[in-house]
Design a protein around this motif. Structure first.
Motif, PDB file in Angstrom:
ATOM      1  N   THR A  31       0.834  -1.204   0.000  1.00 17.11           N
ATOM      2  CA  THR A  31       0.000   0.000   0.000  1.00 17.11           C
ATOM      3  C   THR A  31       0.868   1.254   0.000  1.00 17.11           C
ATOM      4  OG1 THR A  31      -1.737  -1.187   1.179  1.00 17.11           O
ATOM      5  CG2 THR A  31      -1.851   1.219   1.221  1.00 17.11           C
ATOM      6  N   LEU A  32       1.938   1.229   0.757  1.00 13.89           N
ATOM      7  CA  LEU A  32       2.857   2.367   0.796  1.00 13.89           C
ATOM      8  C   LEU A  32       3.433   2.647  -0.591  1.00 13.89           C
ATOM      9  CD1 LEU A  32       4.552   4.461   2.472  1.00 13.89           C
ATOM     10  CD2 LEU A  32       6.273   2.669   2.625  1.00 13.89           C
ATOM     11  N   ILE A  33       3.894   1.619  -1.275  1.00 16.06           N
ATOM     12  CA  ILE A  33       4.501   1.799  -2.599  1.00 16.06           C
ATOM     13  C   ILE A  33       3.448   2.269  -3.606  1.00 16.06           C
ATOM     14  CG2 ILE A  33       5.689   0.655  -4.520  1.00 16.06           C
ATOM     15  CD1 ILE A  33       7.422   1.219  -1.985  1.00 16.06           C
ATOM     16  N   LEU A  34       2.246   1.688  -3.569  1.00 19.17           N
ATOM     17  CA  LEU A  34       1.196   2.134  -4.486  1.00 19.17           C
ATOM     18  C   LEU A  34       0.820   3.590  -4.228  1.00 19.17           C
ATOM     19  CD1 LEU A  34      -1.080  -1.040  -4.579  1.00 19.17           C
ATOM     20  CD2 LEU A  34       0.427  -0.186  -6.404  1.00 19.17           C
ATOM     21  N   LEU A  51      11.874   4.329 -10.975  1.00 21.82           N
ATOM     22  CA  LEU A  51      12.916   3.303 -10.875  1.00 21.82           C
ATOM     23  C   LEU A  51      13.293   3.041  -9.419  1.00 21.82           C
ATOM     24  CD1 LEU A  51      14.823   1.440 -12.459  1.00 21.82           C
ATOM     25  CD2 LEU A  51      16.454   3.323 -12.542  1.00 21.82           C
ATOM     26  N   ALA A  52      13.306   4.089  -8.622  1.00 22.48           N
ATOM     27  CA  ALA A  52      13.646   3.952  -7.203  1.00 22.48           C
ATOM     28  C   ALA A  52      12.615   3.121  -6.444  1.00 22.48           C
ATOM     29  CB  ALA A  52      13.780   5.332  -6.563  1.00 22.48           C
ATOM     30  N   HIS A  53      11.421   2.966  -7.004  1.00 22.62           N
ATOM     31  CA  HIS A  53      10.353   2.226  -6.324  1.00 22.62           C
ATOM     32  C   HIS A  53      10.147   0.821  -6.877  1.00 22.62           C
ATOM     33  CE1 HIS A  53       9.611   6.338  -5.076  1.00 22.62           C
ATOM     34  NE2 HIS A  53       9.007   5.817  -4.033  1.00 22.62           N
ATOM     35  N   LEU A  54      10.873   0.463  -7.928  1.00 24.79           N
ATOM     36  CA  LEU A  54      10.684  -0.857  -8.528  1.00 24.79           C
ATOM     37  C   LEU A  54      11.104  -1.994  -7.604  1.00 24.79           C
ATOM     38  CD1 LEU A  54      11.681  -0.391 -12.274  1.00 24.79           C
ATOM     39  CD2 LEU A  54       9.399  -0.506 -11.254  1.00 24.79           C
ATOM     40  N   ALA A  60       7.439  -6.316  -2.443  1.00 27.09           N
ATOM     41  CA  ALA A  60       6.089  -6.327  -1.867  1.00 27.09           C
ATOM     42  C   ALA A  60       5.134  -7.182  -2.711  1.00 27.09           C
ATOM     43  CB  ALA A  60       5.560  -4.909  -1.756  1.00 27.09           C
ATOM     44  N   ASP A  61       5.674  -7.843  -3.749  1.00 28.65           N
ATOM     45  CA  ASP A  61       4.887  -8.695  -4.644  1.00 28.65           C
ATOM     46  C   ASP A  61       3.765  -7.948  -5.350  1.00 28.65           C
ATOM     47  OD1 ASP A  61       6.394 -11.039  -4.154  1.00 28.65           O
ATOM     48  OD2 ASP A  61       5.246 -11.427  -2.328  1.00 28.65           O
ATOM     49  N   LEU A  62       3.997  -6.675  -5.662  1.00 23.84           N
ATOM     50  CA  LEU A  62       3.004  -5.919  -6.409  1.00 23.84           C
ATOM     51  C   LEU A  62       3.024  -6.379  -7.867  1.00 23.84           C
ATOM     52  CD1 LEU A  62       3.511  -2.313  -5.009  1.00 23.84           C
ATOM     53  CD2 LEU A  62       1.737  -3.963  -4.437  1.00 23.84           C
TER      54      LEU A  62
END
Length: 120
Positions: A31-34, A51-54, A60-62
């Motif tokens: 949820t944080l990453i989304l 790219l920093a969030h990939l 997180a298995d998104l």
């Protein structure tokens, strides 16, 4: 005040800010990453920001579908241009066209926005 010397002080600072944010946030990692991806879209961030969030997103298995759902969810708020830009920046960050918006989809979005504006 003394500071530690680093070869990449800006990246180190960004990493520390990210770690601090994660530690202080009560959201699960996915949820944080989304949420962060939604914020990146809203500010029309460049591909490097995605790219920093990939890596955290993968950890997180998104899925691509979850990211697409975020783009769909925020499109009425941030607008077509930001969502299209984000899709392109995400694809650049991934190095592939994983999030593609087809020409017919783009036309449908543009038409819906035009109709929305004419009814306002």
């Amino acid at each position: 005040m003394a500071t530690a010397s680093s070869d990449a002080p800006v990246l180190d600072t960004l990493a520390a800010m990210t770690i601090d944010s994660i530690e202080r946030c009560g959201m699960d990692t996915g949820t944080l990453i989304l949420t962060r991806i939604a914020a990146l879209v809203a500010m029309d961030a460049p591909a490097i920001s995605y790219l920093a969030h990939l890596d955290p997103a993968m950890k997180a298995d998104l899925t691509i579908e979850q990211v697409q759902d975020v783009l769909v969810a925020i499109a009425p708020v941030v607008g077509t241009a930001r969502v299209m830009s984000a899709a392109d920046h995400l694809a650049q960050a991934l190095g592939i066209a994983a999030i593609a918006v087809g020409e017919s989809e783009a036309e449908a979005i543009a038409e819906a926005e035009a109709q929305s504006r004419s009814h306002s």
